[in-house]
Design a protein around this motif. Structure first.
Motif, mmCIF file in Angstrom:
data_model
loop_
_atom_site.group_PDB
_atom_site.id
_atom_site.type_symbol
_atom_site.label_atom_id
_atom_site.label_comp_id
_atom_site.label_asym_id
_atom_site.label_seq_id
_atom_site.Cartn_x
_atom_site.Cartn_y
_atom_site.Cartn_z
ATOM 1 N N VAL A 14 4.596 -17.290 -2.107
ATOM 2 C CA VAL A 14 3.257 -16.708 -2.025
ATOM 3 C C VAL A 14 3.086 -15.989 -0.692
ATOM 4 C CG1 VAL A 14 0.794 -17.253 -1.851
ATOM 5 C CG2 VAL A 14 2.176 -18.308 -3.643
ATOM 6 N N LYS A 15 3.504 -16.642 0.387
ATOM 7 C CA LYS A 15 3.360 -16.060 1.724
ATOM 8 C C LYS A 15 4.173 -14.765 1.848
ATOM 9 C CE LYS A 15 3.342 -17.493 6.521
ATOM 10 N NZ LYS A 15 3.566 -18.577 7.466
ATOM 11 N N ALA A 16 5.411 -14.776 1.327
ATOM 12 C CA ALA A 16 6.268 -13.581 1.388
ATOM 13 C C ALA A 16 5.668 -12.441 0.574
ATOM 14 C CB ALA A 16 7.670 -13.918 0.889
ATOM 15 N N LEU A 17 5.176 -12.743 -0.618
ATOM 16 C CA LEU A 17 4.567 -11.714 -1.465
ATOM 17 C C LEU A 17 3.281 -11.174 -0.822
ATOM 18 C CD1 LEU A 17 4.589 -10.053 -4.057
ATOM 19 C CD2 LEU A 17 3.418 -11.947 -5.200
ATOM 20 N N ALA A 18 2.480 -12.048 -0.245
ATOM 21 C CA ALA A 18 1.248 -11.611 0.423
ATOM 22 C C ALA A 18 1.580 -10.669 1.579
ATOM 23 C CB ALA A 18 0.461 -12.817 0.922
ATOM 24 N N SER A 19 2.633 -10.970 2.298
ATOM 25 C CA SER A 19 3.061 -10.116 3.405
ATOM 26 C C SER A 19 3.472 -8.739 2.887
ATOM 27 C CB SER A 19 4.220 -10.776 4.150
ATOM 28 O OG SER A 19 4.748 -9.917 5.112
ATOM 29 N N GLU A 20 4.218 -8.706 1.786
ATOM 30 C CA GLU A 20 4.622 -7.426 1.186
ATOM 31 C C GLU A 20 3.420 -6.630 0.700
ATOM 32 O OE1 GLU A 20 8.194 -6.897 -1.351
ATOM 33 O OE2 GLU A 20 8.332 -9.079 -1.216
ATOM 34 N N ILE A 21 2.453 -7.323 0.095
ATOM 35 C CA ILE A 21 1.258 -6.651 -0.430
ATOM 36 C C ILE A 21 0.453 -6.038 0.710
ATOM 37 C CG2 ILE A 21 -0.984 -7.063 -1.542
ATOM 38 C CD1 ILE A 21 0.494 -9.066 -3.395
ATOM 39 N N LYS A 22 0.332 -6.756 1.826
ATOM 40 C CA LYS A 22 -0.427 -6.251 2.975
ATOM 41 C C LYS A 22 0.199 -4.983 3.539
ATOM 42 C CE LYS A 22 -2.268 -10.687 4.478
ATOM 43 N NZ LYS A 22 -2.142 -11.778 5.447
ATOM 44 N N GLU A 23 1.516 -4.889 3.538
ATOM 45 C CA GLU A 23 2.217 -3.741 4.105
ATOM 46 C C GLU A 23 2.370 -2.584 3.123
ATOM 47 O OE1 GLU A 23 5.938 -5.181 5.585
ATOM 48 O OE2 GLU A 23 4.980 -6.618 6.931
ATOM 49 N N ALA A 24 2.183 -2.854 1.833
ATOM 50 C CA ALA A 24 2.448 -1.856 0.797
ATOM 51 C C ALA A 24 1.371 -0.783 0.732
ATOM 52 C CB ALA A 24 2.560 -2.547 -0.560
ATOM 53 N N LYS A 25 1.798 0.432 0.397
ATOM 54 C CA LYS A 25 0.868 1.532 0.124
ATOM 55 C C LYS A 25 0.355 1.428 -1.313
ATOM 56 C CE LYS A 25 1.547 4.091 3.870
ATOM 57 N NZ LYS A 25 0.540 4.499 4.790
#
Length: 166
Positions: A14-25
């Motif tokens: 969850v933490k890794a996916l949340a990090s990717e979502i925050k950085e994603a365009k």
């Protein structure tokens, strides 16, 4: 009761996916029912060219990652099988690639997504995907400007000729 090791592993996901979502365009949620291996391989290849990832992630993990990012309004999109497309550099090219894929494959649907931190419906994303690319828009602008400059040059040349003849 769930094993503590499994709970810890899922929390890390969850933490890794949340990090990717925050950085994603761009984050797109799509329904991939009926897609075969050949099609998904082709789609993944196309998305790699746009620096995007195609992942199948459990809806519960995706839901928790979205909540961790403070994003709401995609609960309806997280029903049934869901693939997550994450665009890292640009939102337009991956959206266009998915839209083109949905036109060729009736069973593949865009459910919703996030564009630069804003939750959007499938209809809004499809409208966005129909827009011309940035390069196309810039070339259209350059052509329009060049046409006006050419007209100005012709008009100035005509004024110069008239003054010479007078």
């Amino acid at each position: 009761m769930a094993n503590e090791k499994i709970i810890k592993q899922k929390a890390e996901e969850v933490k890794a996916l949340a990090s990717e979502i925050k950085e994603a365009k761009l984050v797109l949620l799509t329904d991939y029912r009926g897609i075969n291996v050949t099609d998904v391989t082709s789609l993944r290849s196309t998305l790699r060219k746009t620096n995007s990832d195609y992942k199948v992630i459990k809806n519960n993990i995706t839901r928790r990652a979205l909540a961790e990012c403070g994003l709401e309004g995609l609960d309806e999109a997280l029903l049934g099988p869901t693939a997550v497309i994450i665009g890292k550099e640009d939102y337009l090219e991956p959206a266009k690639a998915i839209y083109e894929f949905t036109k060729k494959n009736d069973f593949y649907k865009i459910k919703g997504g996030i564009v630069e931190g804003k939750v959007m419906t499938a209809e809004e994303i499809i409208t966005l995907a129909k827009l011309p690319s940035r390069e196309t828009l810039l070339s259209m602008l350059a052509g329009a400007l060049l046409g006006n400059i050419s007209k100005l040059a012709v008009a100035l040349e005509q004024v110069r000729l008239q003054k010479e003849n007078a």
